[in-house]
Structures are given as C-alpha cells and as structure tokens.
Design a protein around this motif. Structure first.
Motif, PDB file in Angstrom:
ATOM      1  N   VAL A 149       0.858  -1.191   0.000  1.00  0.00           N
ATOM      2  CA  VAL A 149       0.000   0.000   0.000  1.00  0.00           C
ATOM      3  C   VAL A 149       0.897   1.245   0.000  1.00  0.00           C
ATOM      4  CG1 VAL A 149      -1.589   1.373   1.394  1.00  0.00           C
ATOM      5  CG2 VAL A 149      -1.965  -1.079   1.090  1.00  0.00           C
ATOM      6  N   THR A 150       0.602   2.188  -0.878  1.00  0.00           N
ATOM      7  CA  THR A 150       1.460   3.384  -0.979  1.00  0.00           C
ATOM      8  C   THR A 150       1.257   4.297   0.231  1.00  0.00           C
ATOM      9  OG1 THR A 150      -0.248   4.596  -2.157  1.00  0.00           O
ATOM     10  CG2 THR A 150       1.352   3.395  -3.502  1.00  0.00           C
ATOM     11  N   THR A 151       2.293   5.042   0.530  1.00  0.00           N
ATOM     12  CA  THR A 151       2.196   6.042   1.604  1.00  0.00           C
ATOM     13  C   THR A 151       1.029   6.980   1.333  1.00  0.00           C
ATOM     14  OG1 THR A 151       3.890   7.220   0.357  1.00  0.00           O
ATOM     15  CG2 THR A 151       4.611   6.129   2.369  1.00  0.00           C
ATOM     16  N   SER A 152       0.853   7.350   0.044  1.00  0.00           N
ATOM     17  CA  SER A 152      -0.212   8.313  -0.293  1.00  0.00           C
ATOM     18  C   SER A 152      -1.578   7.817   0.159  1.00  0.00           C
ATOM     19  CB  SER A 152      -0.256   8.573  -1.796  1.00  0.00           C
ATOM     20  OG  SER A 152       1.019   8.890  -2.258  1.00  0.00           O
ATOM     21  N   LEU A 210      -3.983   9.715   2.722  1.00  0.00           N
ATOM     22  CA  LEU A 210      -5.359  10.008   2.343  1.00  0.00           C
ATOM     23  C   LEU A 210      -6.308   9.566   3.465  1.00  0.00           C
ATOM     24  CD1 LEU A 210      -6.192  11.296  -0.296  1.00  0.00           C
ATOM     25  CD2 LEU A 210      -6.559   9.023  -1.269  1.00  0.00           C
ATOM     26  N   ALA A 211      -6.051   8.352   3.998  1.00  0.00           N
ATOM     27  CA  ALA A 211      -6.890   7.828   5.079  1.00  0.00           C
ATOM     28  C   ALA A 211      -6.806   8.729   6.311  1.00  0.00           C
ATOM     29  CB  ALA A 211      -6.464   6.401   5.430  1.00  0.00           C
ATOM     30  N   ILE A 212      -5.597   9.216   6.608  1.00  0.00           N
ATOM     31  CA  ILE A 212      -5.436  10.084   7.782  1.00  0.00           C
ATOM     32  C   ILE A 212      -6.121  11.433   7.543  1.00  0.00           C
ATOM     33  CG2 ILE A 212      -3.708  11.375   9.119  1.00  0.00           C
ATOM     34  CD1 ILE A 212      -1.973   8.855   9.074  1.00  0.00           C
ATOM     35  N   ALA A 213      -5.996  11.961   6.305  1.00  0.00           N
ATOM     36  CA  ALA A 213      -6.675  13.218   5.986  1.00  0.00           C
ATOM     37  C   ALA A 213      -8.183  13.071   6.202  1.00  0.00           C
ATOM     38  CB  ALA A 213      -6.378  13.641   4.553  1.00  0.00           C
ATOM     39  N   HIS A 214      -8.730  11.966   5.718  1.00  0.00           N
ATOM     40  CA  HIS A 214     -10.167  11.733   5.896  1.00  0.00           C
ATOM     41  C   HIS A 214     -10.517  11.632   7.381  1.00  0.00           C
ATOM     42  CE1 HIS A 214     -11.111  10.163   1.562  1.00  0.00           C
ATOM     43  NE2 HIS A 214     -10.351  11.243   1.582  1.00  0.00           N
ATOM     44  N   GLN A 229     -11.768  15.702   3.373  1.00  0.00           N
ATOM     45  CA  GLN A 229     -12.187  14.667   2.413  1.00  0.00           C
ATOM     46  C   GLN A 229     -11.606  14.935   1.032  1.00  0.00           C
ATOM     47  OE1 GLN A 229     -13.956  12.033   3.511  1.00  0.00           O
ATOM     48  NE2 GLN A 229     -14.115  12.897   5.567  1.00  0.00           N
ATOM     49  N   ILE A 230     -10.324  14.631   0.842  1.00  0.00           N
ATOM     50  CA  ILE A 230      -9.754  14.808  -0.494  1.00  0.00           C
ATOM     51  C   ILE A 230      -9.735  13.474  -1.215  1.00  0.00           C
ATOM     52  CG2 ILE A 230      -8.353  16.905  -0.373  1.00  0.00           C
ATOM     53  CD1 ILE A 230      -6.097  15.207   0.810  1.00  0.00           C
ATOM     54  N   ASP A 231      -9.821  13.522  -2.542  1.00  0.00           N
ATOM     55  CA  ASP A 231      -9.860  12.288  -3.326  1.00  0.00           C
ATOM     56  C   ASP A 231      -8.478  11.796  -3.672  1.00  0.00           C
ATOM     57  OD1 ASP A 231     -12.595  12.427  -3.325  1.00  0.00           O
ATOM     58  OD2 ASP A 231     -12.662  13.642  -5.157  1.00  0.00           O
ATOM     59  N   SER A 232      -7.533  12.708  -3.704  1.00  0.00           N
ATOM     60  CA  SER A 232      -6.217  12.340  -4.191  1.00  0.00           C
ATOM     61  C   SER A 232      -5.189  13.171  -3.463  1.00  0.00           C
ATOM     62  CB  SER A 232      -6.170  12.619  -5.702  1.00  0.00           C
ATOM     63  OG  SER A 232      -4.922  12.261  -6.221  1.00  0.00           O
ATOM     64  N   PHE A 233      -3.997  12.626  -3.271  1.00  0.00           N
ATOM     65  CA  PHE A 233      -2.929  13.405  -2.650  1.00  0.00           C
ATOM     66  C   PHE A 233      -1.603  13.008  -3.290  1.00  0.00           C
ATOM     67  CE2 PHE A 233       0.473  13.916   0.486  1.00  0.00           C
ATOM     68  CZ  PHE A 233       0.395  15.286   0.649  1.00  0.00           C
ATOM     69  N   GLY A 290      -7.678   4.885  -3.661  1.00  0.00           N
ATOM     70  CA  GLY A 290      -8.335   5.565  -2.537  1.00  0.00           C
ATOM     71  C   GLY A 290      -7.663   5.290  -1.209  1.00  0.00           C
ATOM     72  N   PRO A 291      -8.242   5.811  -0.130  1.00  0.00           N
ATOM     73  CA  PRO A 291      -7.611   5.640   1.182  1.00  0.00           C
ATOM     74  C   PRO A 291      -7.512   4.161   1.572  1.00  0.00           C
ATOM     75  CG  PRO A 291      -9.825   6.578   1.387  1.00  0.00           C
ATOM     76  CD  PRO A 291      -9.492   6.584  -0.065  1.00  0.00           C
ATOM     77  N   VAL A 292      -6.419   3.816   2.255  1.00  0.00           N
ATOM     78  CA  VAL A 292      -6.243   2.418   2.669  1.00  0.00           C
ATOM     79  C   VAL A 292      -7.275   2.087   3.743  1.00  0.00           C
ATOM     80  CG1 VAL A 292      -4.517   3.021   4.406  1.00  0.00           C
ATOM     81  CG2 VAL A 292      -4.584   0.698   3.512  1.00  0.00           C
TER      82      VAL A 292
END
Lengths: 440, 698
Positions: free
Chosen positions: A407-410, A414-418, A423-427, A436-438
């Motif tokens: 699983v990528t860091t991104s 993303l999961a932490i941002a959510h 609520q961002i779709d991409s980082f 999407g978020p892990v």
C-alpha cells in the motif's frame, strides 16, 4: 492585521526559502492572544520521524491482531498498547531523480517526485526539492481555512539535532512545490516563536507607562504654544496602552514550559533537547497555538552518535552493516528503542494533559504517527516502512498489529486526511492513490 | 542659456517714490482700505470666510496690483476705486500686507517644536547603532569584487581570476567559465580521487561588496539563474535568497528587502555550477518606484559596508505643504509607526547585544560592558550625557529587573526610542556645546552626531566658532551630506514626477521605465558635477551646456554617444541649458501626449522664482488636443486662460511655460507643432516691475 504575524511566522518557518520581511514585526503582532476556548472535538496530528531504516528483529510483531508482541523496540509503548496501531506493508513508491535516502525523506510526506536539481546522492541522478505539498501542511491548510479550527500557527515544526543545512535529506515538510519548511531545532528559538510576543507585549506595556511619565515631564520644558503636540502624543500612548491592556482574559491556558537553561545543541544533549521539544510541543497543543506538529529527529542519513547508549558509531554507518552482524543489530535495536521511548514520552505526556476545560485526555484527540525514510537500513528499501500510530484513532481500530500489501504512503495519508475531516480524493501523485484511502 | 535683457525699467522710480511717500498718503490709503476693502478682505487682510477667504498676499508687482484694483475692485463696482485712490490703496496694501517683505514682517517668527521627520528617524536609527560598529567609507570606485574559481568552493589553488565586475548581468554566461580552456588545465588537487569526483567538476564565483540604494522603501531583489547560488544583503547571518539546492528549472528568484536611499549595505552573492552546466546569472532589483533593472554599476561598490539596522515600519508621510518635510504634527498612525520601529530596533539590538557591547555572553565582565553599552546607547540617542537620575530611569531600573538580558535590553531600547527626548530633538536639556552638535547633525545629516562630534560636544569644544566651522567642513564632505543634498535637489526639482507620468505608448514607444531610470541617473550625475566639483558654481544649474548621456538616452534623444555607460556630452547651446531643460524635468512637467506650459510655468514660478501662487480653481480641466485639432498647445492655453480672473496668476505662469515649448511631452527638442513653427516669445515681469524676455538657449 492577523495575517501579518501569521505571514511573518510562515515566512520564517519557510526556512531556506524564507523571504526576508523585516517589516512585519509590529505592535499589532503583540496582540495575538489565545482564542476563546472552542468546545467540541479537536483533532490533532503529530508526525514523528527517525532516520536510517528499522531493524527487522526486535521491531516487527509476529502475530497480527490485538495480541501482537511488543518486542524490545516497541516495549516502551506497552502501557499504551490499546491505543497503538502498528502497520506493515506501507511503501513509498515514488521513483524518479534522487537516491533512496533523498526520496525516502522528501517524498515520504509529499507522495510526490523530486525536481531535477544539483544535489548528487549515491549513483542516482542529481535532484532538487519535492514537487508537492506534504500531508501535514495539506491538513493544516484545511484546518486554517475554517474559522472554527483556525489557530495562530496551524503547524509547528520541531526538530532535534537537524543539521543546519538545507537539502532533500534534511527536509520532509513542504508548504508546496519547491517550498521546503525547515524545522526549528533550537528549543529556545521555538519558545521565542511560541511565546515571544507575550513577552514583547509585557515589555511594551511596562515601557508605555514610563513614556507617558517622560512626556509629562518634558511638557513642562517646552513653550506653552507647543504643548498641544506633546499632549496629543501622550493621548496616543494612552490609547495604545488601553488597546494592549484591555484584554482581561489570560493570554494562555497553561503556563509556557519552563526550559532548562543553557542546553547546548550537541549530540550528547540529544535526550535533553528531545524532552524540551516534546514538552513545548504538548504545551503548544494545550494552548491551542496549532493543531499539527512534526517532530524530526536528525535527518535522513543522520549520523548521531548516541554515547548515552554507549554507542560510539554514527547511526547511518551502523545501519549499513549486514543483518548478520549481531553487534550492529543490537546497537540499532537500542537506538530505535530510544526513539520509541521518545514517542512514548510524547504520548504519555499527551495522555496526562487534560483538554483545557474538560476531563478528556489530549491523547484521545490526537493521532501520533512514527515513521522513517527507509524500510530497512542496509538494503535502502522504500518498502514496508515502519509505521506506528498512537492515539484516539479518529475511527481507526487501534490496539493491534495489521499487515497490508504494497500500500502506498499516499493511500495512508489520504486515510489520515479523511480521519481528520479533510475529504480529499487524491494526494501527491494521482497514480499512487488511485485506489483511494487504505482500509485498515 | 537664460538671457535676461532688461528692456524697460520705468517703474523703478515709481516704487522708490511710493516707498518714501509722506505719512498722509499712507493714512489716506488706509482710509480707503477700511472703507472699500476691509469688509471682504478683513481688517488686517487676513481674509473673510464669507467673501474672500484667502489672506491678501502674493507676488504681483505693485503696478500690477494697482492695475488689478483699477480693473476689478471693489468687486462688482470697479469704478469706485480708480486713479489716485487705486494708487494709494495699492501702495498701502502692498506695503502693509501683500508683498513678500510685508509677509515676513507680519509672521511671528519662532522655532516651533517639531519631531523627527521620517527620514530623520530612519537615519538616526542607522547611525545610532552604526556608531557601535566599524565606520563606513564609501569609495569612489564602483562595481563588485569578483573571485572566480575552478571548483565548487573558494579554493585558492583553483582560482581562475579576481576582478571588479561592473554589474552582474551575465545572461549569456559568466566570464572565465571555460570548460575546455584554462579551466581544464588547472593543476589537479593533491588528492586525485577527491579531485576527480568533486573539485574538477565545479565552478564558482564569489561577488562581494556593497549596494547603494537610490530610493527608500521595499525593494524586490531578483536573481535570474538556473545555477545554485546564495545571496546575502545587509543581514550577515541570514540569507536573503538560498538557492544552493537547484531544483527544477526555475530561473527567477525574488525576495523583498527594505532599503534606505543612499545607505550602503553589504552584498555577497555566491554562484556555483555543479557538475558543470553553463553558469549564467543576472542580479536585478525592482525599486519602490516600480523600475526594474539590472542593479547598475552606480549602485555597487567593491567594499563591504558593515551591517546596519534598518527600520522598515510604515510611517505616514510628513507634512510637506511648505515644500519640504517637517515634523510639525503627530497622529495615532505616527505613534504606532514609531512603536513598530522601536520594536523592530529592540529586536535587532537584542539579537546582537553582546557584539554591540564589545563582549561575549560568558566573559566575566560581560554584564558591566552591557551596562556601559546601554548608557552609551541612550546618551547617543539623546545627544547628551545623561544625569544619574536619567541613567536610573532609562537604564539601571531595567537591568535590575528579574528578566532575561534580552528582555532587559528590549525594554531599554523601547523606552529610549519612544521617549520624547529622542523623538523631539529640542526637548532634551543639553550643554550649549552638545546642543550645537545636535543641530549640526540634524541640519547636515538629518541624523545624530557621530563619535567625533559627540566627543567634541562632551568636551565643550563646540562653543568655539572656529571648531564649529572646521567640523561643519568635515561633515559637509561626508557622504551622508552628499545624500542629503541630492535628496534636496530631487525633491526641489520634483524629479519623481517623470517616473509617475506614463507616456502614450503609441507616440513614444521607447519612453519606458528604464529610460526614466537612466534619466534620473543622468540628472544626479549632473547635479553632482555642479555641486561637488570645482568651481562648484550654482549658476551652472542654469547655464550648463552639457548632459550626461548613455546609449539609451542617446538613441532616444538623438545624441551621438561613443562610449559605454554615462558620459558628459556637450550640446549646442540652443538645445539645452541647465536643469530646466533636462529631459527628466521636461517630461515630468507634461501630459502623456503633449507638453504642458502650465505645469512648466508653475514649476518655474514656484520652485525657481519662489512665487506664491494661489491654488487653481477646482473645476477647471485643461483643454485637450481634441478641443481644436488645429491649435497649438500654446494657442490652446492662451485661449483657456484669457479671462481676467485667470490672468492674475497666468500672466506670470504662461510666459514662463511658453518659453519651453521647444520641448515636447518627453523633452525632445522640436521646432514645429502641427506644422506651425513653435513660438517661444515670452516676457517675465519681475517683482520690481521690470520686463524680461525669457529665452532658453542662444
């Protein structure tokens, strides 16, 4: 006027890219008080970094789930087991220019490539700064955009023994493409940044009084026809006194941390420097100066000599030794255990600190992430980065060890941002978070 | 050349007669005034808000005043006061109230209390703290010291060249960057492996020296380069731009810094290319007035001045209604600005306090030295030696507080700079000798006495006129007074008007910011010549038959230039003479398409002849060219101002302006307008009533 001081601090924090804006220190800045207490849930994030990869034995638990082992390195977190989540399988998949240490560092929180540049590392192509913003700053911008979650600083970047040079090995925080943010490694400077204005305000207040006295005395010495000038002057001074002084409420919730005096910035003082910075970090949260902090120990390829652990070799040199060299492995375990102790000190301090005005523990409203630029030192792999989350969880199921695959860091960011409400779709690079978020 | 030909002088006699006229004539004049004029103009000609609110004063000659009374006064009934009555009342008004001499007599003269002007404040802060460091000397030479190396760092044995570069304008590649020539033939380092890996692959240049700003305000410093570089300006510790990490092909790098016109600051620029891309770089600035240019040679010096304390606080503008700035009022805004400046300075001082005190934090006599520094700091700020009580008030009580040294220092600096004793130079009680030193420094430098002057003041030496004269001579030769003289001329000549006046791009496509900047330089070089070189004759301000010209100015104004940079070019006398015909002034005193005889006339009347013109009526807009496409500018102005009411001022203004009609909106010489030959014939009537024909050139 608020933007003034904010901008100044921002620019100062921008480190190597800081523009000199000497004109922004002003008495208006002194009026920055702690905002009124905001009831409701606060969400805070800390990213703690330690360098040179992780030892395999003595760190990674063998059993998935809640009954995971806390071996030598993770032992200090034992009492926080219920609030700890260890994740295996998070990988930094950013490629392109720059060696693995550089990308490990500057792409870790940005999920973005490095620009071509003039910094030569190992045998890879020379590179420059990261092409994008880091996740801590991304979430900071989100919180600062909203009146309800805005704080004076938004983020504070703490460093411990980060050398005074700017390159992709020393910077993990980015305010945007090509905008590395330098951590503040001197606790006294950090104190100045956090509380200097309170002191300056006291200084100014104490002086204005005397200035009025001086003006009154001087008035007697000038021609009667000129007195109006001094009288007007005296009135303006009085007005300023009022504007500065009419804030009855305390300027902070908890007293600023008392720092021990004259602690020199040197490797042998690292334990003390670390404690000072962590104390300030928690203190800043308690006064709601910011909701996000980063805590960076040394740098990627850091060569700290931890003599208090009776280790005389540099950390990075040790990390290159093969796994079968038991003596080095043992030293690396001790080094990482020490780092885990710092994490534990931070988390326990947060746990013991009450949210101002409530009985809640501050740790419940905080997520602390401990990570590294490499998965493993001697192979320089960017896969399976050590990833330890501690805190209230914000919806993550804590108290277990879990394995994910590639699983990528991104996707984790993303999961932490959510989890933080953003609520961002991409980082970062879109390709690296298309799934999407892990899910943890 | 301004040729003055006295044609008629008959009124001389009249004036002499009137001045010696018998007492009863004066009484008669006064009587007429009381009867026919006082109701509207006030008993003492001070004006009456319901009728004619302005006081009765002006620049008309007596004969003109009389003429005006005959034709227009009393209002609506001019027939009531004519002939001898008009003559008597004109003489009375002229001598009692109206003439400049009468005005001077009427004013109650005393020196009002005033605070430091913004410029005086900033200059004082720089010198107050500069006194604790090295002395600044500004050499005559210009350009930056440059050291070139065939290595990434300063490595003596790989030095390629040392020279002075006139500016950093190497968009096509810096000198000595030659990967195949001298560069390759350098002796390898003793450690061949290291050399092969690193040393041989680099190239670097170190530029060092000083930067002399032309204007005061926020400057943007712009570096154009894809290479690695770092730039210091003034602040020796913190980089203004750090681009040692090259990242992406960004070419332009900007940073903002507040600079004070004429105050040199240190500049160092380190450029390196590694492994070996071409090394190209340009160093530009955007000045507060908006001009963007490569920092010119005239603003660069090859020696490094010490760091200075610059207050960038935003002050409200000083009252300049009398033609020059005075600190005659205070406002909330001003109080805040002085507070901001005090905070800024306190911060600056507290960060450097040990160096300023000439000690180190851990030295055993550090505290004593810091105390002495504080005494000196306050002494210098107030230009006196403090009494024991004053020392207690400004210094000791703060050093005895339970506070960090840094905060103690901050309080002392804040209190000192907020004190009326600093802000109003006249307030502090001083010995006579000290007072003279304070006045000299304020007058000649807009600043505080320097070390030498302070010492003489403290020893009481300045009561001796000989020593005052000697010190005045010394101070006038100092570069700071040159800056003040320059500022005086530029504001007297309203030289910033040209920078503000945008010209019509379709008619004057080449009249751009860069040309304006060059014209400013040209004017300054010329003023320097007149003031500071022998014979230093003020008449050259009007009679000089040369212009400083560079390539750009030469091309625009059709003046052949042979050498690079600025050179002095003699011009035919009928084309230019002195400041009034300098293209910078002429373009400033013009519209965006056409010349403006009124602006030029008013400028000469007010700034050069000292005339006291009334404000023009608000609702009058100048006629534009479209009013009548066949009319010349002169014809239009004459048409619009022909009414008697206008002529009371315009009969002075118009001829002065018409005399410059040979110069168009950008100050280019012309002989025709709208296919008609230019008519410059014009006559100026002096205070004494003499008529003088005005002609610029031969």
């Amino acid at each position: 006027m608020k933007t003034n001081i904010y901008r100044r601090e921002f620019l100062r924090g921008a480190g190597s890219f800081a523009l000199a804006f000497p004109g922004l220190s002003s008495w208006c800045g002194l009026n920055w008080a702690i905002p009124d207490f905001q009831p409701g849930e606060k969400k805070r994030l800390v990213v703690m970094f330690s360098p040179n990869g992780m030892v395999r034995d003595g760190f990674w638990p063998k059993t998935e789930g809640p009954d995971f082992e806390m071996d030598q390195v993770l032992k200090p977190l034992e009492s926080l087991r219920e609030k700890t989540l260890v994740i295996h399988g998070i990988c930094n998949k950013v490629r392109g220019d720059g060696d693995n240490h550089m990308r490990g560092m500057s792409c870790l929180l940005t999920g973005n490539e490095l620009f071509p540049g003039n910094i030569q590392g190992g045998s890879h192509k020379p590179a420059g700064w990261a092409k994008g913003i880091s996740i801590d700053q991304e979430i900071k911008n989100f919180l600062q955009a909203n009146e309800a979650t805005r704080t004076r600083f938004g983020t504070l970047e703490f460093g411990v023994r980060v050398p005074n040079k700017a390159d992709p090995w020393t910077r993990m925080v980015y305010a945007g493409p090509n905008q590395p943010v330098a951590p503040i490694t001197d606790p006294y400077r950090m104190y100045e940044k956090m509380y200097g204005n309170v002191k300056d305000r006291e200084n100014l207040m104490s002086v204005l009084n005397l200035v009025r006295e001086d003006i009154e005395l001087s008035g007697a010495r000038v021609d009667v026809r000129d007195r109006h000038l001094l009288e007007a002057h005296g009135e303006y001074i009085g007005q300023m006194e009022q504007e500065l002084g009419n804030k009855e409420k305390p300027t902070y919730f908890v007293a600023p941390t008392e720092l021990p005096k004259n602690v020199r910035d040197a490797d042998e003082n690292m334990p003390e420097l670390s404690k000072m910075q962590i104390d300030l970090l928690v203190n800043g949260f308690a006064n709601d100066l910011n909701r996000i902090s980063t805590l960076q120990f040394t740098q990627s390829v850091g060569q700290s000599k931890m003599k208090w652990l009776e280790i005389n070799e540099g950390h990075h040199t040790l990390s290159h030794d093969p796994d079968k060299k038991q003596e080095s492995q043992d030293k690396l375990r001790r080094i990482n255990t020490w780092y885990c102790e710092q994490l534990a000190y931070l988390c326990k301090k947060l746990e013991q600190t009450k949210e101002p005005g409530t009985n809640q523990s501050m740790l419940d409203n905080t997520l602390v992430v401990w990570t590294n630029e490499l998965g493993h030192g001697n192979s320089h792999t960017l896969d399976n980065l050590p990833m330890v989350l501690v805190g209230g969880g914000f919806g993550f199921e804590m108290g277990r060890f879990t394995k994910v695959k590639n699983v990528t860091t991104s996707r984790l960011w993303l999961a932490i941002a959510h989890a933080m409400g953003h609520q961002i779709d991409s980082f970062g690079l879109a390709d690296l978070c298309s799934e999407g978020p892990v899910k943890l | 050349m301004l040729q003055i030909q006295v044609r008629v002088a008959p009124l001389f006699l009249v004036i002499s007669l009137l001045l010696s006229c018998p007492i009863h004539a004066q009484e008669k004049g006064a009587e007429i005034y009381r009867a026919q004029c006082a109701a509207c103009h006030g008993n003492n000609a001070e004006g009456n808000p319901e009728h004619f609110s302005d006081p009765l004063r002006g620049d008309l000659a007596l004969s003109e005043l009389e003429d005006l009374i005959v034709k227009t006064m009393p209002d609506e009934h001019p027939e009531l006061c004519i002939g001898n009555d008009a003559k008597l009342v004109a003489a009375f008004v002229y001598n009692q109230f109206y003439s400049p001499q009468a005005q001077r007599r009427l004013v109650d003269s005393r020196i009002e209390l005033s605070r430091l002007t913004v410029r005086q404040f900033r200059e004082s802060i720089v010198d107050l703290l500069g006194a604790f460091g090295d002395e600044v000397s500004v050499p005559d030479s210009r350009g930056l010291e440059a050291n070139y190396f065939g290595s990434r760092n300063w490595t003596e044995k790989r030095r390629l060249a040392s020279q002075t570069d006139k500016s950093i304008d190497f968009g096509e590649g810096v000198p000595h960057f030659d990967p195949t020539g001298k560069y390759e033939s350098l002796k390898p380092d003793e450690n061949p492996k290291k050399d092969a890996n690193r040393m041989n692959q680099g190239f670097s240049v170190f530029w060092r020296g000083g930067l002399i700003p032309v204007e005061t305000g926020h400057h943007e410093i712009i570096v154009e380069s894809k290479n690695g570089f770092s730039l210091h300006i003034n602040d020796q510790k913190n980089l203004l731009i750090d681009r040692r990490v090259r990242s992406d092909d960004v070419v332009e790098h900007r940073a903002s810094i507040f600079l004070i016109g004429g105050r040199p600051v240190g500049l160092s620029l380190y450029l390196f290319s590694y492994p070996r891309p071409p090394a190209k770089i340009r160093l530009l600035w955007k000045r507060p007035s908006g001009i963007v240019e490569v920092i010119p040679k005239s603003s660069l010096i090859p020696v490094t001045p010490p760091e200075i304390c610059i207050c960038s606080a935003v002050f409200p503008a000083d009252d300049a209604s009398d033609g020059y700035e005075r600190g005659i009022s205070v406002s909330k805004q001003w109080d805040r600005a002085t507070t901001d400046a005090a905070i800024e300075t306190a911060e600056w001082v507290s960060e450097r306090m040990w160096r300023l005190a000439g000690t180190r934090e851990n030295d055993k006599d550090a505290a004593a030295k810091l105390r002495r520094f504080c005494y000196q700091f306050v002494d210098r700020a107030f230009a006196t030696r403090l009494s024991e009580d004053e020392r207690q008030f400004f210094v000791d009580r703060h050093l005895d507080q339970e506070l960090s040294k840094k905060n103690q220092l901050k309080r002392i600096v804040l209190l000192t700079l907020k004190s009326p004793r600093f802000l109003y130079p006249a307030i502090q009680n001083r010995q006579r000798s000290e007072e003279i030193a304070r006045q000299l420094a304020l007058t000649i430098w807009d600043s505080l006495p320097d070390e030498k002057l302070s010492q003489l003041a403290a020893q009481g030496e300045l009561v001796d006129p000989k020593i005052v004269e000697r010190e005045t001579q010394r101070m006038v030769r100092d570069w700071r007074s040159k800056q003040k003289v320059k500022m005086f001329f530029l504001s007297w000549l309203k030289s910033d008007r040209a920078a503000d006046s945008a010209k019509d791009k379709s008619i004057f496509p080449d009249f751009d910011d860069q040309l304006v900047a060059d014209l400013q330089t040209s004017l300054v070089l010329y003023l320097n010549d007149v003031v500071w070189t022998e014979p230093s004759d003020y008449r050259d301000l009007f009679l000089a038959d040369y212009l400083y010209v560079n390539q750009r100015i030469g091309e625009f104004y059709g003046i052949p230039v042979s050498s690079e940079g600025f050179s002095k070019v003699r011009l035919p006398l009928d084309k230019r003479s002195g400041i009034v015909t300098h293209p910078l002034l002429l373009s400033g005193l013009a519209y965006h398409k056409e010349s403006s005889p009124i602006h030029r006339g008013v400028f000469i009347a007010r700034q050069l002849l000292g005339a006291n013109l009334r404000q023009p009526p608000d609702d009058v807009k100048p006629l534009t060219e479209e009013f009548n496409l066949k009319m010349t500018t002169r014809e239009r102005v004459e048409h619009q101002t022909k009414e008697t009411a206008c002529m009371s001022c315009h009969k002075l203004i118009n001829p002065l302006g018409f005399s410059l009609e040979n110069y168009d909106a950008v100050g280019r010489y012309r002989t025709h307008e709208k296919s008609k030959p230019i008519d410059v014939a014009s006559v100026y009537k002096t205070q004494e009533g003499n008529e003088v024909e005005i002609r610029w050139g031969s």
